[in-house]
Scaffold this motif. Structure first.
Motif, PDB file in Angstrom:
ATOM      1  N   GLU A  38      89.517  51.370 -34.521  1.00  0.00           N
ATOM      2  CA  GLU A  38      89.464  50.069 -35.316  1.00  0.00           C
ATOM      3  C   GLU A  38      88.355  50.605 -37.095  1.00  0.00           C
ATOM      4  O   GLU A  38      87.728  50.940 -37.543  1.00  0.00           O
ATOM      5  N   GLN A  39      90.149  50.390 -38.035  1.00  0.00           N
ATOM      6  CA  GLN A  39      89.277  51.240 -39.360  1.00  0.00           C
ATOM      7  C   GLN A  39      88.632  50.542 -40.300  1.00  0.00           C
ATOM      8  O   GLN A  39      88.541  48.886 -40.098  1.00  0.00           O
ATOM      9  N   VAL A  40      87.519  51.272 -40.328  1.00  0.00           N
ATOM     10  CA  VAL A  40      86.852  50.770 -41.364  1.00  0.00           C
ATOM     11  C   VAL A  40      87.097  50.529 -42.628  1.00  0.00           C
ATOM     12  O   VAL A  40      87.539  51.688 -43.273  1.00  0.00           O
ATOM     13  N   GLU A  41      87.090  49.405 -43.995  1.00  0.00           N
ATOM     14  CA  GLU A  41      87.096  49.140 -44.327  1.00  0.00           C
ATOM     15  C   GLU A  41      86.530  49.335 -46.325  1.00  0.00           C
ATOM     16  O   GLU A  41      85.366  48.793 -45.659  1.00  0.00           O
ATOM     17  N   GLU A  42      86.953  49.116 -47.619  1.00  0.00           N
ATOM     18  CA  GLU A  42      85.968  49.066 -48.026  1.00  0.00           C
ATOM     19  C   GLU A  42      86.231  47.486 -49.351  1.00  0.00           C
ATOM     20  O   GLU A  42      87.977  47.878 -49.697  1.00  0.00           O
ATOM     21  N   THR A  43      85.482  46.685 -49.737  1.00  0.00           N
ATOM     22  CA  THR A  43      86.226  46.259 -51.036  1.00  0.00           C
ATOM     23  C   THR A  43      85.521  45.451 -51.329  1.00  0.00           C
ATOM     24  O   THR A  43      84.473  45.567 -51.530  1.00  0.00           O
ATOM     25  N   TYR A  44      86.203  45.439 -52.827  1.00  0.00           N
ATOM     26  CA  TYR A  44      84.802  44.763 -53.720  1.00  0.00           C
ATOM     27  C   TYR A  44      84.981  43.132 -53.855  1.00  0.00           C
ATOM     28  O   TYR A  44      85.642  42.569 -54.219  1.00  0.00           O
ATOM     29  N   ILE A  45      83.743  43.160 -54.262  1.00  0.00           N
ATOM     30  CA  ILE A  45      83.426  41.645 -54.497  1.00  0.00           C
ATOM     31  C   ILE A  45      82.510  41.344 -55.625  1.00  0.00           C
ATOM     32  O   ILE A  45      81.332  42.723 -55.616  1.00  0.00           O
ATOM     33  N   MET A  46      82.981  40.603 -56.472  1.00  0.00           N
ATOM     34  CA  MET A  46      82.048  39.595 -57.129  1.00  0.00           C
ATOM     35  C   MET A  46      82.532  38.758 -57.761  1.00  0.00           C
ATOM     36  O   MET A  46      82.887  37.870 -57.875  1.00  0.00           O
TER      37      MET A  46
END
Ligand code: ADP
Length: 169
Positions: free
Chosen positions: A19-27
């Motif tokens: 399962e692919q590890v993702e990145e997200t921008y949270i603000m």
């Protein structure tokens, strides 16, 4: 005790059992900061089990706000949106995890807080689209783009949380 570093080598941060590890921008947007909701919002992502890799309090300049929301440039609310995002400090965050992009959007809830489900951040903490307290990237590509836009390289930190083996098999 086995060394967590030994048991979870670097490649595990790219794939966890396929399962692919993702990145997200949270603000946390300026209204979230002004209303004292920073801790409440951070804790929801933290408790879910995602990994924080970047965090700062930041006064967003106009040009950065315009670049971040460039896809909305033609919308009638664009000038007000830029005014809102630059109206006070924001909390910039980079989060990492399996499926984090879609999951964070679920935790955040619908754009219009009146339509957001109870239990979501916007559903619980906001009433108006123009003051919806939090942003989350809408795709893995935008997650990468937005993290690169809001953070300098040295501001991000790679680490292995002690809880990792208790979160994923
Ligand atoms: P989301 O933040 O849920 O991904 P969008 O990408 O559609 O939503 O819009 C970005 C942000 O622009 C919203 O979170 C909100 O702050 C603002 N926005 C969107 N639609 C409106 C609107 N009709 N009036 C005022 N602000 C809006």
């Amino acid at each position: 005790l086995p060394s967590p570093l030994g048991r979870f080598p670097a490649y595990f941060s790219i794939f966890i059992f396929g399962e692919q590890v993702e990145e997200t921008y949270i603000m946390v947007k300026p209204d979230g900061v002004q209303r004292g909701l920073v801790g409440e919002i951070i804790s929801r992502f933290e408790r879910k089990g995602f990994k924080l890799t970047g965090l700062k309090l930041f006064q967003c300049p106009q040009e950065l706000a315009e670049e971040h929301y460039k896809d909305l440039k033609s919308k009638p609310f664009f000038p007000k949106l830029i005014e809102y995002i630059t109206s006070g400090p924001v909390i910039c965050m980079a989060w990492e995890g399996v499926g984090v992009v879609a999951s964070a959007r679920k935790l955040i809830g619908s754009t219009n807080p009146l339509q957001a489900e109870p239990g979501t951040i916007r559903g619980d903490l906001a009433v108006q689209t123009g003051r919806n307290v939090v942003h989350g990237s809408d795709s893995p590509e935008n997650g990468k783009r937005e993290i690169a836009l809001w953070f300098k390289e040295g501001e991000l930190c790679q680490w292995i949380p002690a809880q990792a083996p208790w979160l994923t098999e």
